[in-house]
Design a protein around this motif. Structure first.
Motif, PDB file in Angstrom:
ATOM      1  N   GLY A 389      22.328  30.036  13.034  1.00  0.00           N
ATOM      2  CA  GLY A 389      22.041  31.354  13.585  1.00  0.00           C
ATOM      3  C   GLY A 389      22.620  31.523  14.974  1.00  0.00           C
ATOM      4  N   THR A 390      22.510  30.478  15.793  1.00  0.00           N
ATOM      5  CA  THR A 390      23.041  30.539  17.150  1.00  0.00           C
ATOM      6  C   THR A 390      24.557  30.631  17.154  1.00  0.00           C
ATOM      7  OG1 THR A 390      21.177  29.206  17.914  1.00  0.00           O
ATOM      8  CG2 THR A 390      23.080  29.356  19.371  1.00  0.00           C
ATOM      9  N   LEU A 391      25.219  29.870  16.292  1.00  0.00           N
ATOM     10  CA  LEU A 391      26.682  29.930  16.215  1.00  0.00           C
ATOM     11  C   LEU A 391      27.164  31.310  15.788  1.00  0.00           C
ATOM     12  CD1 LEU A 391      27.278  26.428  14.605  1.00  0.00           C
ATOM     13  CD2 LEU A 391      28.165  27.174  16.831  1.00  0.00           C
ATOM     14  N   ALA A 392      26.452  31.938  14.851  1.00  0.00           N
ATOM     15  CA  ALA A 392      26.817  33.294  14.421  1.00  0.00           C
ATOM     16  C   ALA A 392      26.705  34.270  15.588  1.00  0.00           C
ATOM     17  CB  ALA A 392      25.924  33.728  13.266  1.00  0.00           C
ATOM     18  N   ILE A 393      25.636  34.142  16.379  1.00  0.00           N
ATOM     19  CA  ILE A 393      25.453  35.013  17.551  1.00  0.00           C
ATOM     20  C   ILE A 393      26.587  34.806  18.548  1.00  0.00           C
ATOM     21  CG2 ILE A 393      23.991  35.425  19.561  1.00  0.00           C
ATOM     22  CD1 ILE A 393      21.616  34.600  17.699  1.00  0.00           C
ATOM     23  N   MET A 394      26.954  33.560  18.786  1.00  0.00           N
ATOM     24  CA  MET A 394      28.009  33.274  19.757  1.00  0.00           C
ATOM     25  C   MET A 394      29.354  33.833  19.307  1.00  0.00           C
ATOM     26  SD  MET A 394      27.100  29.485  21.183  1.00  0.00           S
ATOM     27  CE  MET A 394      25.666  29.264  22.267  1.00  0.00           C
ATOM     28  N   ALA A 395      29.610  33.800  18.007  1.00  0.00           N
ATOM     29  CA  ALA A 395      30.837  34.410  17.495  1.00  0.00           C
ATOM     30  C   ALA A 395      30.848  35.908  17.797  1.00  0.00           C
ATOM     31  CB  ALA A 395      30.959  34.162  15.993  1.00  0.00           C
ATOM     32  N   VAL A 396      29.706  36.559  17.609  1.00  0.00           N
ATOM     33  CA  VAL A 396      29.602  37.993  17.894  1.00  0.00           C
ATOM     34  C   VAL A 396      29.818  38.264  19.375  1.00  0.00           C
ATOM     35  CG1 VAL A 396      28.015  39.962  17.937  1.00  0.00           C
ATOM     36  CG2 VAL A 396      28.110  38.493  15.918  1.00  0.00           C
ATOM     37  N   VAL A 397      29.307  37.415  20.254  1.00  0.00           N
ATOM     38  CA  VAL A 397      29.491  37.604  21.695  1.00  0.00           C
ATOM     39  C   VAL A 397      30.971  37.531  22.070  1.00  0.00           C
ATOM     40  CG1 VAL A 397      29.074  36.537  23.954  1.00  0.00           C
ATOM     41  CG2 VAL A 397      27.190  36.820  22.337  1.00  0.00           C
ATOM     42  N   ASN A 398      31.700  36.608  21.465  1.00  0.00           N
ATOM     43  CA  ASN A 398      33.138  36.536  21.723  1.00  0.00           C
ATOM     44  C   ASN A 398      33.860  37.787  21.237  1.00  0.00           C
ATOM     45  OD1 ASN A 398      33.784  33.825  22.937  1.00  0.00           O
ATOM     46  ND2 ASN A 398      32.675  33.112  21.144  1.00  0.00           N
ATOM     47  N   VAL A 399      33.441  38.309  20.093  1.00  0.00           N
ATOM     48  CA  VAL A 399      34.014  39.564  19.603  1.00  0.00           C
ATOM     49  C   VAL A 399      33.688  40.702  20.572  1.00  0.00           C
ATOM     50  CG1 VAL A 399      33.932  41.288  17.762  1.00  0.00           C
ATOM     51  CG2 VAL A 399      33.961  38.853  17.182  1.00  0.00           C
ATOM     52  N   SER A 400      32.465  40.702  21.115  1.00  0.00           N
ATOM     53  CA  SER A 400      32.041  41.769  22.029  1.00  0.00           C
ATOM     54  C   SER A 400      32.905  41.818  23.283  1.00  0.00           C
ATOM     55  CB  SER A 400      30.577  41.568  22.413  1.00  0.00           C
ATOM     56  OG  SER A 400      29.732  41.715  21.298  1.00  0.00           O
ATOM     57  N   VAL A 401      33.314  40.645  23.786  1.00  0.00           N
ATOM     58  CA  VAL A 401      34.195  40.630  24.954  1.00  0.00           C
ATOM     59  C   VAL A 401      35.522  41.299  24.637  1.00  0.00           C
ATOM     60  CG1 VAL A 401      35.570  39.120  26.429  1.00  0.00           C
ATOM     61  CG2 VAL A 401      33.167  38.624  26.060  1.00  0.00           C
ATOM     62  N   LEU A 402      36.070  40.989  23.473  1.00  0.00           N
ATOM     63  CA  LEU A 402      37.339  41.605  23.066  1.00  0.00           C
ATOM     64  C   LEU A 402      37.210  43.122  22.970  1.00  0.00           C
ATOM     65  CD1 LEU A 402      38.281  39.064  20.232  1.00  0.00           C
ATOM     66  CD2 LEU A 402      39.401  39.269  22.462  1.00  0.00           C
ATOM     67  N   VAL A 403      36.120  43.585  22.382  1.00  0.00           N
ATOM     68  CA  VAL A 403      35.921  45.025  22.198  1.00  0.00           C
ATOM     69  C   VAL A 403      35.682  45.726  23.533  1.00  0.00           C
ATOM     70  CG1 VAL A 403      34.420  46.780  21.167  1.00  0.00           C
ATOM     71  CG2 VAL A 403      35.058  44.749  19.842  1.00  0.00           C
ATOM     72  N   LEU A 404      34.829  45.140  24.388  1.00  0.00           N
ATOM     73  CA  LEU A 404      34.491  45.802  25.651  1.00  0.00           C
ATOM     74  C   LEU A 404      35.680  45.866  26.596  1.00  0.00           C
ATOM     75  CD1 LEU A 404      31.927  47.100  26.835  1.00  0.00           C
ATOM     76  CD2 LEU A 404      31.543  44.982  28.102  1.00  0.00           C
ATOM     77  N   ARG A 405      36.552  44.883  26.555  1.00  0.00           N
ATOM     78  CA  ARG A 405      37.774  44.961  27.374  1.00  0.00           C
ATOM     79  C   ARG A 405      38.627  46.159  26.968  1.00  0.00           C
ATOM     80  NH1 ARG A 405      40.342  40.656  30.134  1.00  0.00           N
ATOM     81  NH2 ARG A 405      38.743  39.305  31.047  1.00  0.00           N
ATOM     82  N   ARG A 406      38.596  46.484  25.665  1.00  0.00           N
ATOM     83  CA  ARG A 406      39.402  47.612  25.187  1.00  0.00           C
ATOM     84  C   ARG A 406      38.719  48.952  25.442  1.00  0.00           C
ATOM     85  NH1 ARG A 406      39.439  50.568  20.639  1.00  0.00           N
ATOM     86  NH2 ARG A 406      37.862  49.226  19.672  1.00  0.00           N
ATOM     87  N   THR A 407      37.394  49.003  25.214  1.00  0.00           N
ATOM     88  CA  THR A 407      36.696  50.294  25.311  1.00  0.00           C
ATOM     89  C   THR A 407      36.264  50.633  26.731  1.00  0.00           C
ATOM     90  OG1 THR A 407      34.572  49.235  24.780  1.00  0.00           O
ATOM     91  CG2 THR A 407      35.864  50.127  22.941  1.00  0.00           C
ATOM     92  N   ARG A 408      35.961  49.619  27.555  1.00  0.00           N
ATOM     93  CA  ARG A 408      35.513  49.881  28.930  1.00  0.00           C
ATOM     94  C   ARG A 408      36.244  48.996  29.930  1.00  0.00           C
ATOM     95  NH1 ARG A 408      30.886  52.487  30.235  1.00  0.00           N
ATOM     96  NH2 ARG A 408      31.836  52.308  32.296  1.00  0.00           N
ATOM     97  N   PRO A 409      37.546  49.184  30.080  1.00  0.00           N
ATOM     98  CA  PRO A 409      38.278  48.364  31.049  1.00  0.00           C
ATOM     99  C   PRO A 409      37.865  48.647  32.490  1.00  0.00           C
ATOM    100  CG  PRO A 409      39.650  50.153  30.209  1.00  0.00           C
ATOM    101  CD  PRO A 409      38.408  50.154  29.377  1.00  0.00           C
ATOM    102  N   ASP A 410      37.197  49.791  32.725  1.00  0.00           N
ATOM    103  CA  ASP A 410      36.791  50.187  34.071  1.00  0.00           C
ATOM    104  C   ASP A 410      35.480  49.560  34.514  1.00  0.00           C
ATOM    105  OD1 ASP A 410      35.634  51.785  31.950  1.00  0.00           O
ATOM    106  OD2 ASP A 410      34.677  52.972  33.531  1.00  0.00           O
TER     107      ASP A 410
END
Length: 508
Positions: A389-410
């Protein structure tokens, strides 16, 4: 400020998350009483416990002397994800941790499932940690008084017992301390963190005094498969570093202190674990360490030919494991509090006591619910499910960084992931690799757990979502946007506006 689409694609902007949490306000709701030192101690308190004091023998059983490589592999996985947690923790300093990050990037349904999986990382791991407490408590009692608790009352079914009473006791004690206040809890955690680091250093010194290089051969008896399987078990020893991000609303200068604390904790813990593992194998050999309960005390007893040294280690383990229960239970209550604010779970979880500024009802519910698996579920079952369960969450957190850099670079970021986007991509890959090592039965249990979570969201969370209940004004970009009026949750939704119905305003 928040984009709206199909129910599962409701996106809550970082600005709205921060405004609703009151994270940019002082003197309301949760108190900002933790500095960098306390935060580092809190992180170490959440990490160092059952995984190294109890789980080391299970890791050795799978990988042999190559347990050191298994710890390093688990640490590398954590480092890549720690970078992502550090960036997101500084950019979105709220209590929800990975749940809030998923809400801001991947949508409400994914966020709910992340919050559901956090019940594994925090709630079920509390149970796993508490299970190991009884082993060292008995070792301590034996060395001091010559008496032990009966196995039937200090072990769970499947491990020679009927009900694990010490596990329940340590959870209730942690809850009692948490409801007294964050400052008191932080002081206790800091003291316990320093003590258990000293005990592990002492163990390493004693272990290296009897080091035999021949104990390291054959180095990897089970080959790469054994190292991978061992790394999946060793990963449990690192679970908890992300609990630092759950303190986002109670930390002074969170945009700076959260990233710094995460990096310090991972570095200190990795070095310490490798030293302890090498000292243990060098002193007693992997065959004699594998599968031994209270292995560290056993090794010290053998090396010193006395029960006194083992008693000292057992005392350190009792303190260490208790501090993990305290820190991880804290993290679980803050995540449930964030989900309750959003309407995805009942409102009782967001109520704050005006006297202690803590979520009292939330804390006691968590203690009561997770005391049950602590009392009756074997440690290995709980550890495997917590790990995947923890590894799945950590994978999502890494995806979130990729997405947030694109959607909110400011968005302001005091820390940025190095080697972007390679670092989060490697974090996802390493998480997937260790998830594979948990085995088919754990995957089946995890799949069933996710299905239940999806049903809970569909039947309750989706219908009670406060973000979903908002009605955008004509011309507004999205629900909760800058043009929207007061939301269903009492939010004055001007950009950066105050939130009237934030957690601190809910009476106990």
């Amino acid at each position: 400020m928040s984009r709206s689409g199909p129910s599962g694609l409701r996106i809550k902007s970082p600005d709205l998350l921060i405004a609703e949490s009151g994270a940019d306000l002082e003197g309301n709701g949760l108190r900002r009483s933790m500095g960098l030192f306390q935060l580092v101690c809190f992180g170490i308190g959440a990490i160092v416990g059952t995984g190294i004091f109890v789980g080391l023998s299970d890791t050795v059983a799978r990988s042999g002397p190559a347990v050191i490589v298994s710890f390093v592999l688990a640490a590398v996985t954590c480092v890549f994800t720690a970078f992502s947690f550090a960036e997101l923790g500084g950019a979105i300093p709220v209590s929800g941790s990975s749940y809030s990050y998923a809400y801001a990037t991947l949508g409400e349904r994914t966020a709910f499932l992340v919050g559901w999986c956090l019940l594994l990382e925090y709630g079920i791991s509390i149970s796993a940690v508490a299970v190991g407490w009884g082993q060292y408590l008995n070792e301590l009692l034996a060395s001091v008084t010559g008496w032990q608790l009966p196995a039937a009352l200090s072990n769970p079914p499947g491990a020679g017992g009927i009900v694990n009473i010490p596990a329940v006791v340590v959870m209730l004690l942690a809850a009692l301390l948490l409801v007294r206040g964050v400052r008191e809890s932080a002081r206790a955690t800091a003291a316990m963190a320093v003590l258990k680091l000293a005990v592990l250093v002492l163990f390493s010194v004693i272990g290296f005094s009897a080091f035999r290089s021949g104990n390291l051969a054959p180095f990897a008896p089970e080959g790469i498969a054994g190292i991978t399987s061992g790394a999946s078990v060793a990963f449990f020893s690192y679970i908890g570093f992300d609990a630092i991000t759950t303190a986002g609303e109670e930390v002074r200068n969170p945009r700076r202190n959260i990233p710094v604390a995460i990096m310090i904790c991972i570095g200190v813990v990795t070095v310490l674990y490798c030293l302890v593992a090498l000292a243990a194998i060098g002193a007693l050999s992997s065959g004699k360490v594998a599968g031994q309960p209270a292995a560290l005390s056993l090794i010290v007893n053998r090396v010193t030919h006395s029960t006194l040294g083992g008693g000292v280690i057992a005392f350190g383990a009792v303190v260490a494991i208790a501090s993990v229960v305290l820190a991880v239970m804290y993290g679980q209550t803050r995540i449930l509090m964030s989900m309750s604010r959003d309407g995805l779970i009942p409102r009782i979880f967001e109520r704050i006591s005006p006297r202690t500024s803590t979520p009292v009802a939330n804390t006691w519910i968590v203690a009561a619910v997770f005391a049950v698996p602590a009392a009756v579920v074997p440690l290995d079952v709980v550890m495997n499910l917590t790990t995947i369960g923890t590894l799945a969450i950590m994978a999502v957190v890494n995806v979130s960084v990729l997405v947030l850099r694109r959607t909110r670079p400011d968005l302001p970021r005091r820390f940025r992931v190095p080697l972007f986007p390679l670092s989060p991509v490697l974090g996802i890959a390493f998480c997937g690799y260790l998830m594979y090592g948990t085995g088919p039965s754990t995957w089946m249990q995890f799949a069933g757990f996710l299905i239940v979570g999806a049903l809970v969201y569909a039947l309750y969370g989706r219908r009670h979502s406060r973000l979903g209940s908002r009605t955008p004004e004509p011309g507004a970009d999205a629900t909760g946007g800058a043009d929207a009026g007061p939301g269903a949750d009492g939010t004055d939704s001007a950009a950066g506006g105050r939130v009237r119905d934030r957690v601190g305003a809910v009476p106990e």
